[in-house]
Design a protein around this motif. Structure first.
Motif, short mmCIF file in Angstrom:
data_model
loop_
_atom_site.label_atom_id
_atom_site.label_comp_id
_atom_site.label_asym_id
_atom_site.label_seq_id
_atom_site.Cartn_x
_atom_site.Cartn_y
_atom_site.Cartn_z
N ARG A 94 29.96 37.13 18.71
CA ARG A 94 29.47 35.99 19.49
C ARG A 94 29.38 36.35 20.97
O ARG A 94 30.37 36.77 21.57
CB ARG A 94 30.43 34.80 19.35
CG ARG A 94 30.61 34.33 17.93
CD ARG A 94 31.61 33.18 17.92
NE ARG A 94 31.93 32.71 16.58
CZ ARG A 94 31.22 31.79 15.92
NH1 ARG A 94 30.17 31.23 16.49
NH2 ARG A 94 31.57 31.42 14.72
N SER A 100 30.31 26.97 14.83
CA SER A 100 31.71 26.65 14.50
C SER A 100 32.65 26.93 15.67
O SER A 100 33.68 26.27 15.82
CB SER A 100 32.16 27.40 13.25
OG SER A 100 32.25 28.78 13.51
N ASP A 175 24.63 34.75 18.59
CA ASP A 175 25.69 35.26 17.71
C ASP A 175 25.07 35.76 16.42
O ASP A 175 23.88 35.54 16.18
CB ASP A 175 26.77 34.18 17.44
CG ASP A 175 26.22 32.94 16.78
OD1 ASP A 175 25.18 33.02 16.10
OD2 ASP A 175 26.82 31.86 16.95
#
Ligand code: TMP
Length: 237
Positions: A94, A100, A175
């Motif tokens: 990321r 998330s 990401d």
């Protein structure tokens, strides 16, 4: 090269044996799932677009010295790859907060992270792919110390190469997820796919999403997002 027995059917791909015991054929499907299979659908031509994109990116990584399972494209939906045993880890890299991580840590989507963040999830549908750390990996014998170090090194290198490459194409690499496999001789190489299914790809200027989040979040123009990635990366429609 001919497809023989099907070894595995996943959410987006099928894997077949071939006449050569060291080579497999991957077939890309148009099926799309999200929320660990709860949301199901089809993205027209996705299999064809992801096969193109993944092979293009794997070739670029190979040129940079990253070992991958890629052998050669067979047709629109099929690619010949080296046989590996997949290490049951999802390796998430990321650069910006999203998805998330944003939810878990309360960081707004699009915020640049102070360092590149690497996360591991245990690839297990029944458990919903839980996040784990290096201690869990060793405790469960999913990979040994040297293999974990190799995976981390390769993941950061891949991130550097892909970030650079995408930037030249006007895409922000937010990401992505990688999977690694072990060859019969025990070498760890990059496997699975790199595509808009497995990456967050935003337009560098407008931050428009060009990836599977359009499907996950019911944003519409899903196919158009994937097509735009094909156009920018391969210069075709
Ligand atoms: P996340 O924010 O949902 O954890 O996802 C991070 C990145 O990894 C995003 O680009 C999507 C990708 N990913 C997959 O391709 N498969 C998965 O199962 C997960 C959890 C993430």
């Amino acid at each position: 090269m001919k497809k023989l027995d099907m070894l595995y059917e996943g959410k987006a791909k099928r894997v077949y044996k071939t006449e050569d015991e060291n080579l497999y054929i991957i077939e890309y499907k148009d099926d799309a799932t999200a929320q660990n299979g709860l949301k199901k659908g089809t993205i027209e031509q996705k299999g064809i677009m992801n096969n193109k994109i993944a092979n293009h990116l794997f070739k670029i990584l190979e040129e940079k010295g990253i070992k991958t399972h890629h052998e050669r494209l067979l047709n629109d939906r099929e690619v010949l790859v080296k046989r590996v045993d997949i290490i049951p880890l999802e390796v998430l890299v990321r650069n910006y907060a999203a998805g998330s991580l944003s939810k878990r840590l309360g960081i707004e989507e699009g915020v640049k992270l102070g360092v590149t963040v690497l996360e591991f999830c245990y690839k297990n549908d029944e458990l919903g792919d839980p996040m784990i750390n290096e201690y869990h990996i060793k405790a469960m014998n999913l990979a040994n110390e040297a293999e974990v170090e190799k995976i981390k090194d390769m993941a950061f290198q891949i991130n550097d190469y892909l970030t650079d490459y995408m930037k030249k194409k006007g895409i922000q690499l937010v990401d992505f997820k990688l999977e690694f496999g072990k060859t019969p001789s025990g070498e760890v190489i990059l496997a699975d796919e790199i595509s808009p299914d497995t990456c967050r790809l935003w337009d560098e200027v407008t931050h428009e999403k060009l990836d599977k989040d359009r499907f996950r979040r019911d944003m519409g123009k899903v196919e158009e997002g994937y097509q735009e990635v094909v156009r920018r990366l391969l210069g075709e429609n």
